[in-house]
Design a protein around this motif. Structure first.
Motif, PDB file in Angstrom:
ATOM      1  N   PHE A  11       8.844  20.475 -25.312  1.00 19.59           N
ATOM      2  CA  PHE A  11       8.618  19.674 -26.520  1.00 19.59           C
ATOM      3  C   PHE A  11       8.495  18.188 -26.176  1.00 19.59           C
ATOM      4  CE2 PHE A  11       9.884  17.339 -30.323  1.00 19.59           C
ATOM      5  CZ  PHE A  11       9.082  17.938 -31.284  1.00 19.59           C
ATOM      6  N   ASP A  52       1.300  22.170 -31.699  1.00 22.05           N
ATOM      7  CA  ASP A  52       1.044  22.364 -30.271  1.00 22.05           C
ATOM      8  C   ASP A  52       2.312  22.124 -29.452  1.00 22.05           C
ATOM      9  OD1 ASP A  52      -1.572  22.957 -30.832  1.00 22.05           O
ATOM     10  OD2 ASP A  52      -2.398  21.079 -30.048  1.00 22.05           O
ATOM     11  N   ARG A  53       3.104  21.153 -29.878  1.00 22.19           N
ATOM     12  CA  ARG A  53       4.332  20.850 -29.149  1.00 22.19           C
ATOM     13  C   ARG A  53       5.305  22.022 -29.164  1.00 22.19           C
ATOM     14  NH1 ARG A  53       6.348  15.452 -31.834  1.00 22.19           N
ATOM     15  NH2 ARG A  53       4.527  15.543 -33.184  1.00 22.19           N
ATOM     16  N   GLY A 106       4.986  17.551 -24.687  1.00 26.11           N
ATOM     17  CA  GLY A 106       3.946  17.509 -25.701  1.00 26.11           C
ATOM     18  C   GLY A 106       4.016  16.264 -26.572  1.00 26.11           C
ATOM     19  N   THR A 107       5.238  15.820 -26.858  1.00 24.54           N
ATOM     20  CA  THR A 107       5.395  14.607 -27.678  1.00 24.54           C
ATOM     21  C   THR A 107       4.871  13.382 -26.954  1.00 24.54           C
ATOM     22  OG1 THR A 107       7.349  15.553 -28.779  1.00 24.54           O
ATOM     23  CG2 THR A 107       7.037  13.168 -28.931  1.00 24.54           C
ATOM     24  N   TRP A 144       0.514  15.298 -28.524  1.00 25.52           N
ATOM     25  CA  TRP A 144      -0.002  16.515 -29.139  1.00 25.52           C
ATOM     26  C   TRP A 144       0.481  16.658 -30.573  1.00 25.52           C
ATOM     27  CZ3 TRP A 144       1.670  20.319 -24.667  1.00 25.52           C
ATOM     28  CH2 TRP A 144       0.987  19.963 -23.508  1.00 25.52           C
TER      29      TRP A 144
END
Length: 379
Positions: A289, A301-302, A292-293, A297
């Motif tokens: 997570f 998606d995260r 992705g952050t 994203w």
């Protein structure tokens, strides 16, 4: 979406690692020297595998397999590093062979920056023995508090941590870590999880550092107890009154996330896998997570990526040993795309990965945390 039989698994020490920088498009001159900073206790983890059942009192059990690796906060540090994030760890290490092994495995094996860490003279490494059976685990740990007056101030973390894009913390009820506020004030984005509240109070006011966090990632039971709600999704929404982004993990049902600043919500189902050992799966989820952050994203998606990396990790034994890198993610994606009658909706959910998975790999093996202590090695 299920991981198909025969999908590639993570290997302990040999395979090659795909060259991926998930933050490539976000990097700018003058960026902080590290992507993620974290601090905590490093354990030596010894994992016994191949047990048919829990040990029975008064008997001797033989395990068919055994592994060892850095554990504790090293699980999170390794998961972050293997996803391509420049990771800095502040921790105390024993000056015994276990401490030397953990330091070497993290610094040279995983490329983690240990410049904020220290070896503590006369202090032995904390140890956890984990027994994995029937998809569960039983752990026994031993250790002593390090003498931080001769090692690291503030319980292991520098009072002024290095500049970083993000920091990952595990909040402890009733405790405050001054470095968290200092880091947040310098622009570091704080991501937090929390352990079980043994006091039974489940009071958010007992988590004062939550006020400095950008995201909070409890599991469903923790989230419902802290918010007094009976539904994990309701708990996630309630938590956004205290933190901008709330992510509640739902076990076999996946995860649900709410961004209180935008009102955006996301729900992604779990990936079906044959789970061997859940050790470190929560750390891998948080690492996914965070990745992705920082890469910018979407919320969906995260949590999809976090769930995927967590699912890949439970297919192997151990904490840091099982944390997947981009080679495992790429192998999984290519394999599921080849499965006949694959659900097209499920494939589209992870299609954003295609742009991140080049064909090229490192020209030499990436040395993972090795499965046993004591063998010599050729470099």
């Amino acid at each position: 979406m299920a991981v198909p039989p025969g999908a590639p698994h993570h290997t302990s020490a040999a395979g090659t690692e795909t060259l991926v920088d998930p933050l490539k498009s976000a990097r700018r001159a003058g960026d902080p020297p590290c992507d993620v900073y974290l601090t905590g206790t490093v354990f030596l983890d010894i994992i016994f595998t191949g047990l048919d059942s829990a040990p029975v009192r008064g008997t001797e059990s033989w395990a068919r397999g055994m592994g060892s690796s850095p554990g504790g906060v090293a699980n999170m540090a390794t998961a972050l590093a293997r996803l391509g994030l420049h990771t800095s760890l502040a921790a105390a290490f024993g000056d015994d062979h276990y401490g030397e092994y953990c330091w070497d495995a993290l610094e040279h094996g995983e490329g983690i920056d240990l410049s904020s860490s220290r070896t503590v003279p006369g202090w032995h490494s904390p140890v956890t023995v984990s027994m994995a059976y029937e998809g569960e685990r039983t752990m026994i740990s031993h250790g002593h508090e390090p003498p931080f007056d001769t090692a690291l101030p503030d319980g292991g973390a520098p009072s002024c941590p290095p500049r970083a894009r993000a920091a990952v913390v595990s909040l402890e009820p009733g405790a405050r870590a001054p470095w968290i506020a200092a880091a947040a004030a310098r622009g570091t984005r704080i991501f937090a999880d929390v352990g079980w509240d043994d006091s039974g109070r489940w009071d958010l006011a007992a988590l004062p550092d939550l006020a400095h966090c950008e995201a909070f990632l409890p599991n469903a039971q923790e989230a419902m107890r802290y918010t007094g709600t009976k539904c994990p999704r309701a708990a996630a929404h309630a938590l956004t009154a205290h933190v901008p982004v709330a992510v509640v993990t739902l076990g076999a049902e996946g995860a649900y996330a709410v961004d209180g600043r935008t009102g955006e919500t996301a729900s992604v189902p779990a990936i079906e896998v044959a789970a061997l050992d859940p050790t470190g799966a929560g750390d891998v989820f948080v690492a996914g997570f965070v990745t992705g952050t920082l890469a910018g994203w979407s919320l969906a998606d995260r949590i999809a990526f976090a769930g995927l990396t967590s699912a890949l990790s439970v297919q192997e034994f151990g904490g840091s040993l099982s944390a997947p890198g981009w080679s495992e993610v790429a192998a999984w994606w290519r394999r599921v795309c080849e499965v006949d009658e694959q659900d097209p909706v499920a494939l589209r959910r992870y299609a954003f990965l295609e742009a991140l998975l080049p064909e090229t790999s490192r020209p030499w093996p990436l040395r993972r945390a090795v499965p046993t202590i004591g063998f010599g090695r050729s470099l």
